[in-house]
Design a protein around this motif. Structure first.
Motif, PDB file in Angstrom:
ATOM      1  N   ALA A 116      -6.271  -5.609   2.387  1.00 39.11           N
ATOM      2  CA  ALA A 116      -7.272  -6.651   2.642  1.00 39.11           C
ATOM      3  C   ALA A 116      -6.674  -7.709   3.574  1.00 39.11           C
ATOM      4  N   PRO A 117      -7.519  -8.306   4.454  1.00 38.51           N
ATOM      5  CA  PRO A 117      -6.978  -9.353   5.322  1.00 38.51           C
ATOM      6  C   PRO A 117      -6.488 -10.543   4.505  1.00 38.51           C
ATOM      7  N   ARG A 118      -5.500 -11.257   5.077  1.00 38.39           N
ATOM      8  CA  ARG A 118      -4.864 -12.371   4.361  1.00 38.39           C
ATOM      9  C   ARG A 118      -5.833 -13.482   3.989  1.00 38.39           C
ATOM     10  N   ASP A 119      -6.915 -13.610   4.751  1.00 40.08           N
ATOM     11  CA  ASP A 119      -7.845 -14.698   4.431  1.00 40.08           C
ATOM     12  C   ASP A 119      -8.921 -14.273   3.428  1.00 40.08           C
ATOM     13  N   ALA A 120      -8.882 -13.000   2.990  1.00 42.75           N
ATOM     14  CA  ALA A 120      -9.847 -12.558   1.969  1.00 42.75           C
ATOM     15  C   ALA A 120      -9.456 -13.201   0.640  1.00 42.75           C
ATOM     16  N   PRO A 121     -10.433 -13.643  -0.177  1.00 39.00           N
ATOM     17  CA  PRO A 121     -10.082 -14.313  -1.432  1.00 39.00           C
ATOM     18  C   PRO A 121      -9.230 -13.451  -2.348  1.00 39.00           C
ATOM     19  N   ALA A 122      -9.437 -12.126  -2.276  1.00 42.64           N
ATOM     20  CA  ALA A 122      -8.700 -11.253  -3.188  1.00 42.64           C
ATOM     21  C   ALA A 122      -7.279 -10.961  -2.705  1.00 42.64           C
ATOM     22  N   TRP A 123      -6.902 -11.466  -1.525  1.00 42.09           N
ATOM     23  CA  TRP A 123      -5.529 -11.246  -1.048  1.00 42.09           C
ATOM     24  C   TRP A 123      -4.573 -12.103  -1.858  1.00 42.09           C
TER      25      TRP A 123
ATOM     26  N   GLY B  78       2.455  -4.902 -10.492  1.00 44.84           N
ATOM     27  CA  GLY B  78       3.581  -5.511 -11.212  1.00 44.84           C
ATOM     28  C   GLY B  78       4.165  -4.539 -12.219  1.00 44.84           C
ATOM     29  N   ILE B  79       5.487  -4.581 -12.369  1.00 36.01           N
ATOM     30  CA  ILE B  79       6.179  -3.683 -13.309  1.00 36.01           C
ATOM     31  C   ILE B  79       7.133  -4.514 -14.168  1.00 36.01           C
ATOM     32  N   GLU B  80       7.039  -4.327 -15.491  1.00 36.89           N
ATOM     33  CA  GLU B  80       7.891  -5.078 -16.431  1.00 36.89           C
ATOM     34  C   GLU B  80       8.643  -4.081 -17.330  1.00 36.89           C
ATOM     35  N   THR B  81       9.976  -4.159 -17.296  1.00 42.99           N
ATOM     36  CA  THR B  81      10.789  -3.242 -18.118  1.00 42.99           C
ATOM     37  C   THR B  81      12.049  -3.947 -18.648  1.00 42.99           C
ATOM     38  N   SER B  82      12.003  -5.272 -18.794  1.00 42.86           N
ATOM     39  CA  SER B  82      13.259  -5.980 -19.075  1.00 42.86           C
ATOM     40  C   SER B  82      13.666  -5.976 -20.541  1.00 42.86           C
ATOM     41  N   CYS B  83      12.727  -5.618 -21.436  1.00 47.32           N
ATOM     42  CA  CYS B  83      13.106  -5.607 -22.852  1.00 47.32           C
ATOM     43  C   CYS B  83      12.532  -4.356 -23.518  1.00 47.32           C
ATOM     44  N   ASP B  84      11.604  -4.514 -24.445  1.00 46.67           N
ATOM     45  CA  ASP B  84      11.132  -3.339 -25.182  1.00 46.67           C
ATOM     46  C   ASP B  84       9.663  -3.040 -24.941  1.00 46.67           C
ATOM     47  N   GLU B  85       9.110  -3.531 -23.834  1.00 47.20           N
ATOM     48  CA  GLU B  85       7.763  -3.131 -23.436  1.00 47.20           C
ATOM     49  C   GLU B  85       7.821  -2.557 -22.030  1.00 47.20           C
ATOM     50  N   THR B  86       7.252  -1.350 -21.871  1.00 49.35           N
ATOM     51  CA  THR B  86       7.058  -0.836 -20.518  1.00 49.35           C
ATOM     52  C   THR B  86       5.652  -1.259 -20.136  1.00 49.35           C
ATOM     53  N   ALA B  87       5.526  -1.998 -19.032  1.00 52.93           N
ATOM     54  CA  ALA B  87       4.195  -2.501 -18.686  1.00 52.93           C
ATOM     55  C   ALA B  87       3.976  -2.444 -17.184  1.00 52.93           C
ATOM     56  N   CYS B  88       2.733  -2.132 -16.798  1.00 52.84           N
ATOM     57  CA  CYS B  88       2.346  -2.117 -15.387  1.00 52.84           C
ATOM     58  C   CYS B  88       0.983  -2.790 -15.277  1.00 52.84           C
ATOM     59  N   ALA B  89       0.732  -3.438 -14.151  1.00 56.50           N
ATOM     60  CA  ALA B  89      -0.570  -4.083 -13.954  1.00 56.50           C
ATOM     61  C   ALA B  89      -0.858  -4.200 -12.469  1.00 56.50           C
ATOM     62  N   VAL B  90      -2.148  -4.218 -12.147  1.00 50.73           N
ATOM     63  CA  VAL B  90      -2.576  -4.489 -10.770  1.00 50.73           C
ATOM     64  C   VAL B  90      -3.448  -5.743 -10.836  1.00 50.73           C
ATOM     65  N   VAL B  91      -3.035  -6.760 -10.091  1.00 58.56           N
ATOM     66  CA  VAL B  91      -3.727  -8.054 -10.121  1.00 58.56           C
ATOM     67  C   VAL B  91      -4.003  -8.470  -8.683  1.00 58.56           C
ATOM     68  N   ASP B  92      -5.170  -9.135  -8.468  1.00 59.04           N
ATOM     69  CA  ASP B  92      -5.426  -9.607  -7.100  1.00 59.04           C
ATOM     70  C   ASP B  92      -5.330 -11.125  -7.010  1.00 59.04           C
ATOM     71  N   GLY B  93      -5.482 -11.632  -5.795  1.00 66.70           N
ATOM     72  CA  GLY B  93      -5.254 -13.047  -5.513  1.00 66.70           C
ATOM     73  C   GLY B  93      -6.237 -13.982  -6.194  1.00 66.70           C
ATOM     74  N   THR B  94      -7.367 -13.473  -6.660  1.00 67.65           N
ATOM     75  CA  THR B  94      -8.294 -14.327  -7.404  1.00 67.65           C
ATOM     76  C   THR B  94      -7.854 -14.451  -8.864  1.00 67.65           C
TER      77      THR B  94
END
Ligand code: KG4
Ligand code: ZN
Length: 376
Positions: free
Chosen positions: A7-14, A19-35
């Motif tokens: 998406a272009p940088r000026d789109a609200p969702a940019w 995201g990936i989290e593995t630093s302790c005892d939860e394996t976690a992944c997520a996709v989040v947008d700029g809004t």
């Protein structure tokens, strides 16, 4: 076939960030947008794998992350309806944490970033907890943060995405660690926080006279080992054999009340320092797994209001470890142009404020040689 264009940088969702989290005892992944919209998320707890040992076993954690992270990542990308080509960045916790697990998540992020030509965002796990309130409540800088998790107990002023001033930290145990150790002592299982909270709800907090460590002393540092010992001694003073339900509830209630009281006393100094140094600040934020505790939230609300601040406590599922906070911290970093090289190293210790004096001390810190001297 060409990859879809981001998406272009000026789109609200940019920007759109994985995201990936593995630093302790939860394996976690997520996709989040700029809004701040969570397009997809998944958290796989390793609780069952660690429960027989009464705590997190680093080797088991690392193996389990390795086994599950690819599948989880594919799942969230599919649920988000996004291709890797559409991502604007790939974020992973790069520390602090159990090094084997951190390596798994960071290497996975590096592989995706390299294969798809995307910016890599090496996120500090504590910063991810700290910035969650900006995702949930668009809290402006600066704000005062009480960070209370299994590995950390700190009071910080959050001044910018990558600027933190630590006012206090723990001399011994973290608040969550104290909950977990007391729970283990009382046979309530792991993790201890939620179990202690449940038992405490039906107990008499006044029955046992537990200490409030450091209460009345200047500064914002914490200590919980004396409280833990007092709970052990009280438990040992009871008749031998399994605890009576009322005893268990009273021990849990007394411990929780003392810990919250002690946190509140230390925070009071932090609130005074923050309102004096940052009069424009309007918010007290609580983050980390212990922030899921509703008795703590109620106590903090009263403290914040007494200082004219609003309390922001993200929903419990965003207080405990998750990848939404990592993706969001990645978004914040990407917006500031804070991109990391592909050879960035995982860090078992990574203090948010490397220049802070050590716990319990006021002497100026040694020159910032790595990150020695602090409890991350
Ligand atoms: O932030 P987190 O998920 O992991 C770390 O980065 O440490 O925090 C986990 C900690 C554990 O010690 C757990 O016992 C504690 O948060 N916790 C709670 C509650 N829920 C989780 N402590 C007190 N009350 C709760 N309801
Ligand atoms: Zn955490």
């Amino acid at each position: 076939m060409c990859a879809p264009a981001p998406a272009p940088r000026d789109a609200p969702a940019w920007p759109l960030v994985l995201g990936i989290e593995t630093s302790c005892d939860e394996t976690a992944c997520a996709v989040v947008d700029g809004t701040g919209t969570v397009r997809a998320e998944a958290v796989l707890s390793q609780l069952d794998e660690h429960a027989p040992f009464g705590g997190v076993v680093p080797e088991i954690a690392a193996r389990s992350h390795l086994e599950h992270v690819d599948r989880l990542m594919t799942r969230v990308m599919t649920q988000a309806g996004a291709t890797y080509g559409e991502l604007d960045g790939v974020a992973a916790t790069a520390g602090p944490g159990l090094i084997g697990g951190v390596m798994v998540g960071l290497m996975t992020a590096k592989a995706v970033a390299l294969a798809h030509g995307k910016p890599l965002l090496a996120v500090n796990h504590l910063a991810a907890h700290a910035l969650t309130a900006r995702l949930t409540d668009t809290v402006p800088f600066p704000y005062l943060l009480l960070l209370v998790s299994g590995g950390h107990c700190q009071i910080l002023v959050v001044e910018a995405v990558d600027r933190f001033r630590r006012l206090g930290t723990t001399i011994d145990d973290a608040a969550g660690e104290a909950f977990d150790k007391v729970a283990k002592m009382l046979g309530l299982g792991y993790p201890g926080g939620p179990a202690v909270e449940r038992w405490a709800a039906r107990g008499n907090a006044g029955r046992f006279a537990f200490p409030r460590p450091l209460k009345g002393r200047p500064g914002c540092d914490f200590s919980f080992s004396g409280l833990k010992t007092a709970v052990r001694q009280a438990a040992e003073s009871l008749p031998p054999g399994p605890f009576a339900e009322a005893d268990l509830a009273d021990l849990a209630a007394g411990f929780q009340a003392a810990l919250i009281d002690s946190l509140g006393d230390r925070l009071e100094h932090g609130l005074q320092a923050f309102t004096a140094s940052h009069p424009e600040g309007r918010h007290l934020v609580v983050a980390g797994g212990v922030a899921a505790n509703s008795a703590l939230r109620a106590a903090l609300l009263a403290r914040a209001e007494a200082h004219g601040l609003a309390l922001v406590a993200p929903p419990p599922r965003l207080c405990t470890d998750n990848a939404v906070m990592v993706a969001w911290a990645g978004i914040e970093r990407l917006r500031q142009g804070l991109i990391d090289p592909l050879d960035v190293a995982p860090r078992p210790r990574w203090p948010l404020d490397p220049h802070a004096p050590p716990a319990g001390g006021t002497r100026p810190p040694a020159p910032p040689a790595g990150e020695a001297g602090t409890k991350a």
